[in-house]
Design an enzyme around this catalytic site. Structure first.
Site, PDB file in Angstrom:
ATOM      1  N   ARG A 113      10.889 -18.729-123.729  1.00 44.77           N
ATOM      2  CA  ARG A 113      11.057 -17.866-122.643  1.00 44.77           C
ATOM      3  C   ARG A 113      11.268 -16.424-123.424  1.00 44.77           C
ATOM      4  NH1 ARG A 113      15.092 -18.548-117.364  1.00 44.77           N
ATOM      5  NH2 ARG A 113      13.095 -19.427-116.936  1.00 44.77           N
ATOM      6  N   HIS A 118       5.016 -16.982-114.844  1.00 46.49           N
ATOM      7  CA  HIS A 118       5.874 -18.029-114.841  1.00 46.49           C
ATOM      8  C   HIS A 118       5.127 -19.127-114.361  1.00 46.49           C
ATOM      9  CE1 HIS A 118       9.646 -20.271-115.084  1.00 46.49           C
ATOM     10  NE2 HIS A 118      10.378 -19.580-114.121  1.00 46.49           N
ATOM     11  N   GLN A 151       6.971 -22.709-113.257  1.00 41.60           N
ATOM     12  CA  GLN A 151       7.674 -22.779-112.038  1.00 41.60           C
ATOM     13  C   GLN A 151       6.597 -22.562-110.726  1.00 41.60           C
ATOM     14  OE1 GLN A 151      11.177 -22.399-111.120  1.00 41.60           O
ATOM     15  NE2 GLN A 151       9.979 -23.055-109.059  1.00 41.60           N
ATOM     16  N   ASP A 191      11.598 -14.489-104.114  1.00 39.61           N
ATOM     17  CA  ASP A 191      12.221 -14.475-105.415  1.00 39.61           C
ATOM     18  C   ASP A 191      13.385 -13.263-105.472  1.00 39.61           C
ATOM     19  OD1 ASP A 191      12.843 -15.050-108.323  1.00 39.61           O
ATOM     20  OD2 ASP A 191      10.951 -14.073-108.922  1.00 39.61           O
ATOM     21  N   CYS A 203      12.378 -20.348-106.382  1.00 37.21           N
ATOM     22  CA  CYS A 203      12.265 -20.646-107.631  1.00 37.21           C
ATOM     23  C   CYS A 203      13.695 -20.690-108.330  1.00 37.21           C
ATOM     24  CB  CYS A 203      11.471 -19.841-108.606  1.00 37.21           C
ATOM     25  SG  CYS A 203      12.237 -18.205-109.024  1.00 37.21           S
ATOM     26  N   ARG A 254      10.796 -29.227-111.260  1.00 31.51           N
ATOM     27  CA  ARG A 254      10.542 -28.431-112.506  1.00 31.51           C
ATOM     28  C   ARG A 254      10.539 -29.523-113.524  1.00 31.51           C
ATOM     29  NH1 ARG A 254      11.708 -23.297-113.685  1.00 31.51           N
ATOM     30  NH2 ARG A 254      11.070 -23.697-115.709  1.00 31.51           N
TER      31      ARG A 254
HETATM   32  N1  NVA Z   1      11.624 -13.354-111.401  1.00 30.94           N
HETATM   33  C1  NVA Z   1      12.761 -13.891-112.027  1.00 30.94           C
HETATM   34  C2  NVA Z   1      12.555 -15.411-111.960  1.00 30.94           C
HETATM   35  C3  NVA Z   1      13.781 -15.993-112.562  1.00 30.94           C
HETATM   36  C4  NVA Z   1      13.497 -17.585-112.818  1.00 30.94           C
HETATM   37  C5  NVA Z   1      12.993 -13.065-113.201  1.00 30.94           C
HETATM   38  O1  NVA Z   1      12.429 -13.086-114.163  1.00 30.94           O
HETATM   39  O2  NVA Z   1      14.430 -12.954-113.582  1.00 30.94           O
HETATM   40  N1   CP Z   2      13.811 -20.859-111.965  1.00 25.48           N
HETATM   41  C1   CP Z   2      13.972 -20.627-113.263  1.00 25.48           C
HETATM   42  O1   CP Z   2      13.105 -20.458-114.088  1.00 25.48           O
HETATM   43  O2   CP Z   2      15.395 -21.002-113.415  1.00 25.48           O
HETATM   44  P1   CP Z   2      16.160 -20.554-114.643  1.00 25.48           P
HETATM   45  O3   CP Z   2      15.950 -19.043-114.915  1.00 25.48           O
HETATM   46  O4   CP Z   2      17.563 -21.132-114.364  1.00 25.48           O
HETATM   47  O5   CP Z   2      15.504 -21.189-115.919  1.00 25.48           O
END
Ligand code: NVA
Ligand code: CP
Length: 306
Positions: free
Chosen positions: A102, A129, A132, A221, A261, A289
């Site tokens: 990540r 992502h 997801q 989102d 998500c 997931r």
């Molecule tokens: N678009 C959001 C997704 C979180 C899972 C982010 O990047 O924070």
């Molecule tokens: N949807 C998602 O990626 O959630 P987290 O940020 O909790 O991993």
């Protein structure tokens, strides 16, 4: 052969197989059968940003596969205090069988993938992502049985990782997509152009009114992604009117699904009434997931060791 999952395009030829495998392994595991395809294998999980679902679903997924996962927060490893991505990739490749990353930046993600000799899975970066979106497509497949002829509508931040991966994911799956977002937040044109190449209908609009008419799936989102916190107040003002509420849901088909998500911020991108309402499948989506990632891990491992 080493195969990475950095962008949705990396699974353009495997999406349906991954979904089928994930659904199959989910069914088997729910019946109490063992699905230990990665016995004694280890997944390294590097996190530069927080996570609930990604961390826990990858870790429990590896347990179900008979393997093990190691949580590596960049605050606790040498990468966080200046060790190069190249050296981190080369060292971790000697210990673990696969890495989930990540990352704050897609460049860092690609740098890790370039130097690692093992598969790299994108667990979210600033551009995409994919885990997801594969999960969301699996969830749609479970509920609808097909993607053919479906209209997918995404409201909110059209310029974030989810919107970009949805564009590519809908293209690969063969589902039409409409992104409803203030002009300033429209997706990067490369993702729009790539999606169109799959022959689907792609619409980008800032008009909320009528945008969910006849929709089969509605998704949103957060308006403030991780890393956008400094713009929070500005974004909340600019996204006003883009909240998925009961009125927008009732303009969709009666059997339309709502996806998010998560994490969700109620009253902003969606009302709690919708997110916890009868058309919402957000907690099935969250569970999936784990199953989708099991399918992804097994697939990448099989490419590496056929
Ligand atoms: N678009 C959001 C997704 C979180 C899972 C982010 O990047 O924070
Ligand atoms: N949807 C998602 O990626 O959630 P987290 O940020 O909790 O991993």
């Amino acid at each position: 052969m080493k195969r990475d999952l950095i962008s949705m395009v990396d699974v353009k030829d495997d999406l349906h197989d991954i979904i089928r495998l994930s659904m199959n392994l989910k069914r088997q595991a729910k019946k109490g059968k063992r699905i230990e395809h990665l016995k004694r294998k280890t997944l390294g999980m590097i996190f530069e940003k927080p996570s609930t679902r990604t961390r826990v679903s990858f870790e429990t997924g590896m347990t179900l596969l008979g393997g093990h996962a190691i949580f590596l927060s960049t605050g606790d490893i040498q990468l966080g205090r200046g060790e190069s991505i190249q050296d981190t990739a080369l060292v971790l490749s000697r210990y673990v069988d696969m890495i989930m990353y990540r990352a704050k930046s897609n460049d860092a993600m690609r740098e890790l993938a370039k130097h690692a000799t093992i598969p790299i899975i994108n667990g979210l970066d600033n551009k995409e992502h994919p885990c997801q979106v594969i999960t969301d497509l699996m969830t749609i497949q479970e509920y609808k049985g097909t993607f053919k002829g479906l209209q997918f509508v995404y409201l909110g931040d059209g310029n974030n990782n989810m919107a970009h991966s949805y564009l590519l994911g809908c293209g690969i799956a063969g589902m039409n997509i409409r992104i409803v977002s203030p002009k300033h937040y429209w997706p990067e044109t490369t993702y729009v152009d790539e999606a169109k190449k799959f022959g689907i209908n792609v619409e980008i609009t800032d008009a909320v009114k009528g945008s969910t008419n006849g929709a089969d799936v509605i998704a949103t989102d957060t308006w403030v992604s991780m890393g956008d916190e400094a713009e929070k107040e500005k974004r909340i003002k600019e996204f006003k009117g883009y909240t998925v509420d009961k009125a927008l849901m009732s303009a969709a088909k009666t059997e339309a699904l709502f996806l998010h998500c998560l994490p969700a911020y109620y009253g902003y991108e969606v009302t709690k009434e919708v997110a916890h309402g009868p058309q919402s499948v957000i907690f099935d989506e969250a569970e999936n997931r784990m199953w989708a990632q099991i399918g992804i891990i097994v697939t990448l491992y099989r490419y590496m060791f056929p």
